[in-house]
Design a protein around this motif. Structure first.
Motif, PDB file in Angstrom:
ATOM      1  N   PHE A   1      20.057  17.685 -25.494  1.00 17.71           N
ATOM      2  CA  PHE A   1      21.186  17.567 -26.420  1.00 17.71           C
ATOM      3  C   PHE A   1      21.087  16.355 -27.330  1.00 17.71           C
ATOM      4  O   PHE A   1      21.838  16.232 -28.287  1.00 17.71           O
ATOM      5  CB  PHE A   1      22.494  17.495 -25.629  1.00 17.71           C
ATOM      6  CG  PHE A   1      22.760  18.731 -24.822  1.00 17.71           C
ATOM      7  CD1 PHE A   1      23.186  19.901 -25.432  1.00 17.71           C
ATOM      8  CD2 PHE A   1      22.556  18.734 -23.454  1.00 17.71           C
ATOM      9  CE1 PHE A   1      23.419  21.040 -24.698  1.00 17.71           C
ATOM     10  CE2 PHE A   1      22.794  19.867 -22.709  1.00 17.71           C
ATOM     11  CZ  PHE A   1      23.220  21.035 -23.326  1.00 17.71           C
TER      12      PHE A   1
ATOM     13  N   ASP B   1      16.209  28.330 -30.090  1.00 17.87           N
ATOM     14  CA  ASP B   1      17.448  29.025 -30.420  1.00 17.87           C
ATOM     15  C   ASP B   1      18.264  28.237 -31.426  1.00 17.87           C
ATOM     16  O   ASP B   1      18.141  27.021 -31.537  1.00 17.87           O
ATOM     17  CB  ASP B   1      18.287  29.244 -29.157  1.00 17.87           C
ATOM     18  CG  ASP B   1      17.652  30.274 -28.247  1.00 17.87           C
ATOM     19  OD1 ASP B   1      17.026  31.205 -28.770  1.00 17.87           O
ATOM     20  OD2 ASP B   1      17.772  30.141 -27.020  1.00 17.87           O
TER      21      ASP B   1
ATOM     22  N   SER C   1      16.987  20.236 -29.529  1.00 20.15           N
ATOM     23  CA  SER C   1      17.046  21.661 -29.820  1.00 20.15           C
ATOM     24  C   SER C   1      17.213  22.436 -28.522  1.00 20.15           C
ATOM     25  O   SER C   1      16.797  21.989 -27.466  1.00 20.15           O
ATOM     26  CB  SER C   1      15.756  22.104 -30.510  1.00 20.15           C
ATOM     27  OG  SER C   1      15.726  23.498 -30.652  1.00 20.15           O
ATOM     28  N   GLY C   2      17.832  23.604 -28.627  1.00 21.80           N
ATOM     29  CA  GLY C   2      17.847  24.528 -27.502  1.00 21.80           C
ATOM     30  C   GLY C   2      16.503  25.221 -27.478  1.00 21.80           C
ATOM     31  O   GLY C   2      16.202  26.037 -28.339  1.00 21.80           O
TER      32      GLY C   2
ATOM     33  N   ASP D   1      13.548  19.404 -25.961  1.00 22.00           N
ATOM     34  CA  ASP D   1      14.636  20.107 -25.288  1.00 22.00           C
ATOM     35  C   ASP D   1      15.718  19.095 -24.915  1.00 22.00           C
ATOM     36  O   ASP D   1      15.439  17.947 -24.624  1.00 22.00           O
ATOM     37  CB  ASP D   1      14.133  20.870 -24.060  1.00 22.00           C
ATOM     38  CG  ASP D   1      13.517  19.972 -23.003  1.00 22.00           C
ATOM     39  OD1 ASP D   1      13.181  18.811 -23.318  1.00 22.00           O
ATOM     40  OD2 ASP D   1      13.362  20.423 -21.854  1.00 22.00           O
TER      41      ASP D   1
ATOM     42  N   SER E   1      16.852  32.656 -34.046  1.00 27.98           N
ATOM     43  CA  SER E   1      15.836  32.070 -33.166  1.00 27.98           C
ATOM     44  C   SER E   1      14.444  32.186 -33.773  1.00 27.98           C
ATOM     45  O   SER E   1      14.204  32.973 -34.681  1.00 27.98           O
ATOM     46  CB  SER E   1      15.856  32.742 -31.787  1.00 27.98           C
ATOM     47  OG  SER E   1      15.436  34.077 -31.899  1.00 27.98           O
TER      48      SER E   1
END
Length: 163
Positions: free
Chosen positions: A38, A78, A56-57, A36, A131
């Motif tokens: 950026f 996502d 990843s988002g 998780d 997603s």
């Protein structure tokens, strides 16, 4: 939970955050490592090897600690690229189980996970163009048959005479 993570959650330092990571493996076909945030993260795994986790988002819903038979970890990735979607569909079509490894690191120490890795098996995968939703589960030890080996007439032919 490890004492390091307890300290981070209790004091909420700005410079030392937990980093949640997931590793998806489909035997020898492929593996996908995500985290998780950026920025991509280079972190150590159990064998001492340093690997790259792609940013990843991602949202993770950890299983509740309890005495129920099955513990589920749910996560959603996502804005997945076509690569992740293609890999998961490839494993599903081939009938290959997807292994999920959840690790949590601290930003101050990426050489090893802050607590032992949790290995599970994906039991439900739903993929769309935007997603990827996965439910992974531990073994259901409460509802597991005991003894593990079942003695049936096909294994023990003499049993067919008893009723």
């Amino acid at each position: 939970m490890s004492t390091v993570l307890q300290k981070i959650y209790a004091s909420a330092p700005v410079n030392d955050l937990p980093i949640h990571t997931l590793e998806l493996q489909a035997d020898s076909l492929w593996q996908l490592r995500i985290c998780d945030g950026f920025d991509d993260v280079i972190a150590g795994i159990e064998g001492g090897e340093m690997v790259i986790f792609l940013a990843s988002g991602m949202g993770v819903s950890l299983p509740a600690r309890g005495v129920k038979g099955r513990q589920d970890l749910q996560f959603q990735i996502d804005n997945v690229t076509g690569e992740a979607l293609t890999k998961v569909k490839q494993a599903i079509d081939a009938g290959i189980p997807i292994k999920v490894i959840y690790r949590v690191y601290t930003a101050s120490n990426l050489t090893e996970p802050a607590e032992p890795a949790v290995e599970m098996k994906a039991v439900d995968v739903q993929a769309t163009a935007l997603s990827l939703n996965v439910v992974a589960s531990f073994n259901d030890l409460v509802n597991k048959a005991w003894p593990k080996n079942r003695y049936t007439p096909s294994i023990a032919p003499g049993l067919k005479y008893f009723s």
